[in-house]
Design a protein around this motif. Sequence first.
Motif, short mmCIF file in Angstrom:
data_model
loop_
_atom_site.label_atom_id
_atom_site.label_comp_id
_atom_site.label_asym_id
_atom_site.label_seq_id
_atom_site.Cartn_x
_atom_site.Cartn_y
_atom_site.Cartn_z
N MET A 11 0.85 -1.20 0.00
CA MET A 11 0.00 0.00 0.00
C MET A 11 0.89 1.25 0.00
SD MET A 11 -3.24 0.83 2.45
CE MET A 11 -2.58 1.54 3.94
N PRO A 12 0.56 2.23 -0.85
CA PRO A 12 1.36 3.46 -0.82
C PRO A 12 1.26 4.12 0.55
CG PRO A 12 -0.66 3.75 -2.11
CD PRO A 12 -0.56 2.31 -1.78
N LYS A 13 2.31 4.82 0.92
CA LYS A 13 2.31 5.45 2.25
C LYS A 13 1.24 6.54 2.35
CE LYS A 13 5.22 8.11 5.37
NZ LYS A 13 4.49 7.70 6.55
N VAL A 14 1.19 7.40 1.35
CA VAL A 14 0.21 8.49 1.36
C VAL A 14 -0.86 8.20 0.32
CG1 VAL A 14 -0.14 10.96 1.10
CG2 VAL A 14 1.99 10.12 2.10
N LEU A 15 -2.12 8.29 0.74
CA LEU A 15 -3.24 7.91 -0.12
C LEU A 15 -3.94 9.15 -0.68
CD1 LEU A 15 -4.68 5.12 2.21
CD2 LEU A 15 -3.29 4.80 0.16
N SER A 16 -4.10 9.19 -1.99
CA SER A 16 -4.82 10.29 -2.63
C SER A 16 -6.32 10.07 -2.44
CB SER A 16 -4.49 10.35 -4.13
OG SER A 16 -3.12 10.60 -4.30
N SER A 17 -6.98 11.04 -1.84
CA SER A 17 -8.36 10.82 -1.38
C SER A 17 -9.26 11.97 -1.80
CB SER A 17 -8.38 10.72 0.15
OG SER A 17 -7.26 9.98 0.63
N ILE A 18 -10.57 11.69 -1.79
CA ILE A 18 -11.53 12.77 -2.01
C ILE A 18 -12.53 12.82 -0.86
CG2 ILE A 18 -11.43 12.89 -4.53
CD1 ILE A 18 -14.02 11.26 -4.58
N ALA A 19 -13.01 14.02 -0.59
CA ALA A 19 -14.13 14.18 0.34
C ALA A 19 -15.36 13.75 -0.42
CB ALA A 19 -14.24 15.63 0.79
N CYS A 20 -15.94 12.61 -0.02
CA CYS A 20 -17.00 11.98 -0.80
C CYS A 20 -18.28 11.93 0.02
CB CYS A 20 -16.56 10.57 -1.18
SG CYS A 20 -17.77 9.66 -2.12
N ASN A 21 -19.26 12.68 -0.43
CA ASN A 21 -20.52 12.72 0.29
C ASN A 21 -21.68 12.44 -0.66
OD1 ASN A 21 -19.53 13.55 2.99
ND2 ASN A 21 -18.74 15.26 1.80
N LEU A 22 -22.85 12.30 -0.11
CA LEU A 22 -24.02 11.94 -0.92
C LEU A 22 -24.54 13.18 -1.63
CD1 LEU A 22 -25.82 9.62 -1.71
CD2 LEU A 22 -27.15 9.99 0.35
N ASP A 23 -23.81 13.56 -2.66
CA ASP A 23 -24.11 14.80 -3.38
C ASP A 23 -24.02 14.50 -4.88
OD1 ASP A 23 -23.54 18.14 -3.05
OD2 ASP A 23 -23.11 17.18 -4.97
N PRO A 24 -25.11 14.68 -5.63
CA PRO A 24 -25.12 14.27 -7.04
C PRO A 24 -24.00 14.86 -7.88
CG PRO A 24 -27.32 14.93 -6.33
CD PRO A 24 -26.39 15.26 -5.20
N ASN A 25 -23.78 16.17 -7.76
CA ASN A 25 -22.74 16.80 -8.60
C ASN A 25 -21.34 16.32 -8.22
OD1 ASN A 25 -24.37 18.30 -10.30
ND2 ASN A 25 -24.57 19.95 -8.81
N LEU A 26 -21.11 16.18 -6.93
CA LEU A 26 -19.80 15.71 -6.48
C LEU A 26 -19.56 14.28 -6.96
CD1 LEU A 26 -17.21 15.93 -4.78
CD2 LEU A 26 -18.55 15.30 -2.78
#
Lengths: 50, 378
Positions: free
Chosen positions: B1-16
């Motif tokens: 597993m890579p040390k630093v993980l590229s992530s997104i703030a993921c919420n229940l939002d249609p456009n996002l």
Amino acid sequence: MKVPASVLKAMAAAVIVASVTACTGEDIGPKNGKKKEEKTLASCPACGMG
Amino acid sequence: MPKVLSSIACNLDPNLLLAALPLFEAERVEAVEWSFDALYKYPTLPGWFEELIGTFAENDRLIGHGVYFSLFAGKWSKQQDQWLRQLRSLAARYPFDHITEHFGYMTGADFHKGAPLGVPYTSTTLKLGIDRLRRIQEAGQCPVGLENLAFAYSLDEVKKHGEFLEKLVGAVNGFIILDLHNLYCQLHNFRLDFEEVIRLYPLERVREIHISGGSWEPATTDDKYPIRRDTHDDAVPEAVFALLETTLPMCPNLKYVVMEQLGTALDTDARRLAFQRDFIRMDTLVKRLNDKLPQPATNDFGPLPTGLPTTLPLEDLSLHQQQRELSHILENAKSYPEARDLLAASSLRHSAWNVEAWVPSMLETARQIAQKWKNGFE
């Protein structure tokens, strides 16, 4: 990371429908047969409150 | 597993979700951050969203980011009890790799209304914050962290923020989210150099970095200097990417870099494409710098064995009264001069809040923020 294709397919269907029908007041929440309290799914504020 | 993980703030939002979908399909998203308390209007989640969250949780790549707990509220509320119960229940179902909240207290009288603003750095607020962090840690059964605040009333507050965060999270072996757009706001609003401020932060405590966009607020006081605000409604600025490149190698215990943007700002194809481009740029940068971090991390930020609270939640009713008074002024004053005069006649005068040192343009910004979020996210 790999997300199961079935999840992505369901997600795609839900968000595309929501984006097309947003003006009609439908949302992408679960269908439970009851009238929704909210007409549309609110965008999440997360921490963009500045 | 890579040390630093590229992530997104993921919420229940249609456009996002529409913007993020191609990134999920391309397997670029390595972790997701979920604001689990922002779905209070919905009793249940769609099955596919539960499966999405569950998939990341099963792989130890789900992190929780609270919005509404109001960590420094002087008075304990039943809604905070409910918030902890919800967290305990969700954490049993979707194990979080860590849980975070925001520094500050929420200005709104109702739990889901208001915006986070700062508190004085005193022994009272320190004890209160540690008490709350321990409760979150106990409910989540995982590491706990706090995000640096974008907003500050004074230069002194900016300079002491990192030190106070260290005292808070250090007591529970917690960590900090270093939000680089928040830092960018402070650098601009207080005319500071990056080198001058970054050394004031405990960088060995950074487990997560945020990047996002924001907006410029025209000056309305005599200052005539525009204010940078953390509104998450635009693409990531070049300056924030530059901050990421400089800061990432300075954080030996970093695990997540998260890109945040509100769905309301992703309402066109062009904006969604810009979101995807920003994420890929962030991911490319993270992967290039990953090798420069020491392996393995020196602190996993696991809860301390003696850290569980056994008594009733701490309270400080005089702090609560001051917070209510300040919120009322900020939410109702019709102008900066009115807010200034009301504060000068309030119980905050000549107190630990040090309102006499508040920068006029920042008081005006606090007034605008409080009034923007007075009725919640509508």
